[in-house]
Write an enzyme that holds these catalytic residues in place. Structure first.
Site, PDB file in Angstrom:
ATOM      1  N   GLU A 145      -4.631  -3.284 -10.447  1.00  0.00           N
ATOM      2  CA  GLU A 145      -4.700  -1.863 -10.107  1.00  0.00           C
ATOM      3  C   GLU A 145      -3.831  -1.000 -11.010  1.00  0.00           C
ATOM      4  OE1 GLU A 145      -6.198  -4.097  -6.618  1.00  0.00           O
ATOM      5  OE2 GLU A 145      -4.459  -4.309  -7.939  1.00  0.00           O
TER       6      GLU A 145
ATOM      7  N   GLN B 174     -10.449  -1.029  -4.288  1.00  0.00           N
ATOM      8  CA  GLN B 174     -11.350  -1.780  -3.410  1.00  0.00           C
ATOM      9  C   GLN B 174     -11.054  -1.460  -1.943  1.00  0.00           C
ATOM     10  OE1 GLN B 174     -11.532  -6.315  -3.346  1.00  0.00           O
ATOM     11  NE2 GLN B 174     -13.256  -5.784  -4.680  1.00  0.00           N
ATOM     12  N   PHE B 175      -9.782  -1.362  -1.633  1.00  0.00           N
ATOM     13  CA  PHE B 175      -9.296  -0.863  -0.347  1.00  0.00           C
ATOM     14  C   PHE B 175      -8.092   0.018  -0.641  1.00  0.00           C
ATOM     15  CE2 PHE B 175     -11.530  -4.738   0.666  1.00  0.00           C
ATOM     16  CZ  PHE B 175     -12.220  -4.436   1.824  1.00  0.00           C
TER      17      PHE B 175
ATOM     18  N   ASP C 183      -5.399   0.193   0.756  1.00  0.00           N
ATOM     19  CA  ASP C 183      -4.172  -0.600   0.874  1.00  0.00           C
ATOM     20  C   ASP C 183      -3.708  -1.127  -0.480  1.00  0.00           C
ATOM     21  OD1 ASP C 183      -4.523  -1.551   4.156  1.00  0.00           O
ATOM     22  OD2 ASP C 183      -6.293  -0.996   3.003  1.00  0.00           O
ATOM     23  N   PHE C 184      -4.669  -1.428  -1.362  1.00  0.00           N
ATOM     24  CA  PHE C 184      -4.334  -2.082  -2.633  1.00  0.00           C
ATOM     25  C   PHE C 184      -3.720  -1.128  -3.654  1.00  0.00           C
ATOM     26  CE2 PHE C 184      -7.974  -5.366  -1.896  1.00  0.00           C
ATOM     27  CZ  PHE C 184      -7.280  -5.871  -0.800  1.00  0.00           C
TER      28      PHE C 184
ATOM     29  N   HIS D 108      -6.148  -4.240   5.077  1.00  0.00           N
ATOM     30  CA  HIS D 108      -7.400  -3.585   4.714  1.00  0.00           C
ATOM     31  C   HIS D 108      -7.717  -2.408   5.623  1.00  0.00           C
ATOM     32  CE1 HIS D 108      -7.720  -7.676   3.069  1.00  0.00           C
ATOM     33  NE2 HIS D 108      -8.593  -7.192   2.195  1.00  0.00           N
TER      34      HIS D 108
END
Length: 666
Positions: free
Chosen positions: A405, A427-428, A430-431, A472
């Site tokens: 990321e 992707q989420f 959270d990431f 997630h």
């Protein structure tokens, strides 16, 4: 000052003509003499800090002279030779170091923490690593535009321990980007010697692990640096690929002057002093009858005059006068919103479909827009938002990324520097923690620091209610509403999502675009089929009433609508914020002044959330109109659990109705 000595470096001028030899000498001599002057001014308190590159001039000068002036260089704080070789006026450099307005950051940052598009230089930030990924993005733009240009980026051996280094090299290798990664191995990261920084014999060895060529050069030998980098740069222009170059050199002074060099063994300092790149080359040119004593004296006199004249210009410049309006206006690049009216033809779309269609239409509108993210190409992303995009736009513009990321956010910044647009899909949401540093320290601060826009949208699939657990399900918008320089958008409906996404992509500022996963396929709405825009910073008044003001966003909007549907006697203003930064305070204040009561609903946990700031704003600006305390309703102060019984208990959804009725009865 420079003294004569017997050369301890072996030079091979190959086919380099005498004019170039003299220019190499002048270009090394100038930063050395500037530094010697700066060290005097530092002791006199006329500059605040200095990071010395004495002994490392050959690397900066050799690399810069090997590149074309239109090719980007991303230097560090010991690369004064990059700036002077690119012929930046010295008075501007001196103004920068003194915090004057004629510098490059208007007194907002110091030393070499700046960039300049005029000279194709992109300066560092103190976190070191992010510039490596930014170089990837600049190189990617060169590749996509078929410019046949190389990008050079610097780091020290200390910076190679950062994750950004490994991510950037991996991305550059996978995408075969025309980047020369220049590692100045100068022996110490502040006071930590190389034996305590890495285990491999040479940093260049790491190139093998990334499938790229790597070289070790004598960083004190200007001819070796210039000749080899010239050859490599020409090769990379013809056959784009990344190359890792380790320059062996030594830091002759402290990390910065205040730290000193007491921790360095004297014999080591003495040994490296014999390899002074400027003195050795000067002696070599004398020996080869390329440089006469008369020429040498004349060159030094010219540089002394240039330094003194430009110092006077900087000294004579007025000190910066603090101006609040100026500071605030420079946080974001000015964006003139152009409204594109929605057409009358509509189609019922789910939230996820509206986002996909909006993204596709933006790709059609902006030929310079690139989408990057994990599994977004043929697979279409984990939520299938970009399904079919590769067929429509090609893999050059719809790019699968490795799991990194940080480097991808940085590459997006590089694309912006090179005049392109980027959308990054987390992707989420959270990431984003794995790319947090470049978001809050690079994207957010670039325009304020040196007038460089960050034309980047980061898409953030977020939210609970889908039994996805602690990693997630977060709705982490508060991390970014806190950071000046970022815009934060959080739509609750397909119509809003499509129009706001179009505007976010149009906007040259960095935008965090939150998309609630639980709403993706559960919320439907008639949405205009053509391209249209909606303004950022404007809330939507979904219901009008006089009893109370409900302020919310994202899934909270639908929780509030459900509550009002089940309690038709409640007469409320329901505000869907849609945009959290900028925030439509006018809509909030007008409503609260009318109703006299306010309740703020957020999915995020309570402490430190945006509801707290909205509550404070209402108390400060609407206190005399309030008939009750401002109420905040939020989720539990725990990480987000997985199993539905615990998730239901966690979410604010189940607490809202009771809190709303209690406030109405106050």
């Amino acid at each position: 000052m420079l003294t004569s000595m017997k050369s301890t470096i072996t030079y091979d001028k190959k086919s380099i003509d005498n004019k170039t030899l003299i220019q190499l000498y002048k270009n090394m001599l100038k930063p050395r003499m500037i530094e010697e002057k700066m060290l005097i001014l530092l002791r006199q308190g006329k500059i605040s800090k200095w990071f010395s590159g004495i002994g490392q001039e050959a690397i900066s000068v050799g690399v810069t002279m090997a590149l074309k002036k239109e090719e980007y260089i991303l230097p560090m704080h010991r690369n004064l030779g990059v700036f002077t070789t690119r012929k930046i006026p010295l008075n501007r450099l001196f103004s920068q170091w003194q915090g004057k307005a004629n510098g490059f950051t208007k007194g907002r940052d110091r030393s070499f923490h700046f960039g300049t598009q005029e000279f194709n230089i992109v300066g560092m930030i103190s976190h070191l690593g992010p510039q490596l990924g930014v170089a990837d993005g600049i190189a990617l733009a060169s590749l996509l535009k078929n410019k046949k240009q190389v990008t050079a980026v610097f780091t020290g051996e200390g910076g190679t321990s950062e994750g950004d280094f490994h991510e950037a090299l991996n991305v550059a290798s996978v995408w075969q980007l025309p980047v020369i990664f220049c590692v100045e191995n100068n022996g110490y990261g502040l006071s930590t010697p190389t034996k305590e920084q890495y285990r491999c014999k040479d940093i260049a060895d790491r190139g093998k692990g990334y499938g790229m060529e790597s070289f070790i050069l004598d960083g004190n030998n200007i001819l070796e640096v210039y000749s080899k980098i010239s050859k490599l740069a020409e090769s990379v222009r013809k056959r784009p690929r990344p190359i890792l170059v380790e320059f062996k050199t030594f830091r002759m002074r402290g990390h910065e002057e205040a730290s000193g060099t007491k921790y360095v063994p004297k014999e080591l300092l003495n040994a490296w002093s014999l390899k002074d790149p400027v003195v050795n080359f000067q002696e070599y040119l004398r020996k080869e009858n390329v440089l006469t004593e008369k020429q040498e004296v004349a060159i030094k006199e010219d540089i002394v005059h240039e330094i003194n004249e430009n110092l006077k210009l900087a000294y004579d410049e007025e000190a910066i006068t603090a101006n609040e309006a100026t500071e605030l206006s420079d946080v974001y690049k000015q964006f003139e919103y152009k409204h594109v009216e929605a057409n009358s033809k509509t189609q019922e779309l789910r939230l996820i479909d509206a986002i996909s269609l909006g993204l596709k239409q933006s790709m059609q509108k902006h030929n310079d827009l690139v989408i990057m993210g994990q599994d977004i190409a043929e697979y279409g992303g984990v939520f299938k938002i970009t399904e079919g995009f590769v067929k429509a736009f090609g893999k050059e513009r719809v790019r699968n990324t490795p799991i990194c990321e940080s480097a991808i956010v940085e590459a997006a910044m590089g694309l912006s520097i090179a005049g392109m647009k980027a959308v990054v899909e987390m992707q989420f949401a959270d990431f984003v923690t794995s790319g947090f540093n470049p978001v809050v320290n690079y994207l957010a601060k670039s325009h304020y620091r040196w007038n460089q826009q960050a034309d980047v949208v980061v898409r953030m699939p977020c939210g609970a209610g889908v039994a996805a657990g602690p990693f997630h399900s977060q709705t982490n918008e508060a991390w970014f509403t806190k950071t000046p320089g970022l815009k934060v958008i959080y739509p609750a409906f397909p119509y809003d999502a499509k129009g706001l996404l179009a505007t976010a992509i149009e906007d040259p500022n960095p935008v965090l675009f939150f998309e609630h996963k639980a709403l993706y396929r559960s919320i439907r709405q008639e949405v205009p089929t053509d391209y249209y825009t909606l303004p950022l910073g404007k809330a939507s008044l979904l219901k009008e009433g006089t009893d109370i003001t409900i302020i919310t966003y994202g899934a909270g909007v639908h929780w509030a609508l459900h509550t009002l549907e089940n309690n038709k006697e409640i007469n409320a203003d329901l505000i869907d914020l849609r945009s959290l930064q900028p925030l439509d305070t006018e809509a909030i204040y007008n409503s609260v002044k009318k109703t006299g009561k306010a309740i703020i609903l957020q999915e995020d946990s309570l402490f430190g959330g945006i509801a707290s700031d909205i509550s404070a704003l209402i108390m400060e600006h609407c206190f005399e109109h309030l008939d009750a305390p401002v109420k905040r309703v939020a989720s539990m102060e725990t990480p987000i659990p997985f199993i539905n019984q615990l998730e239901d208990q966690y979410l604010a959804k189940g607490k809202f109705e009771k809190a709303l009725k209690a406030l109405l009865e106050y």
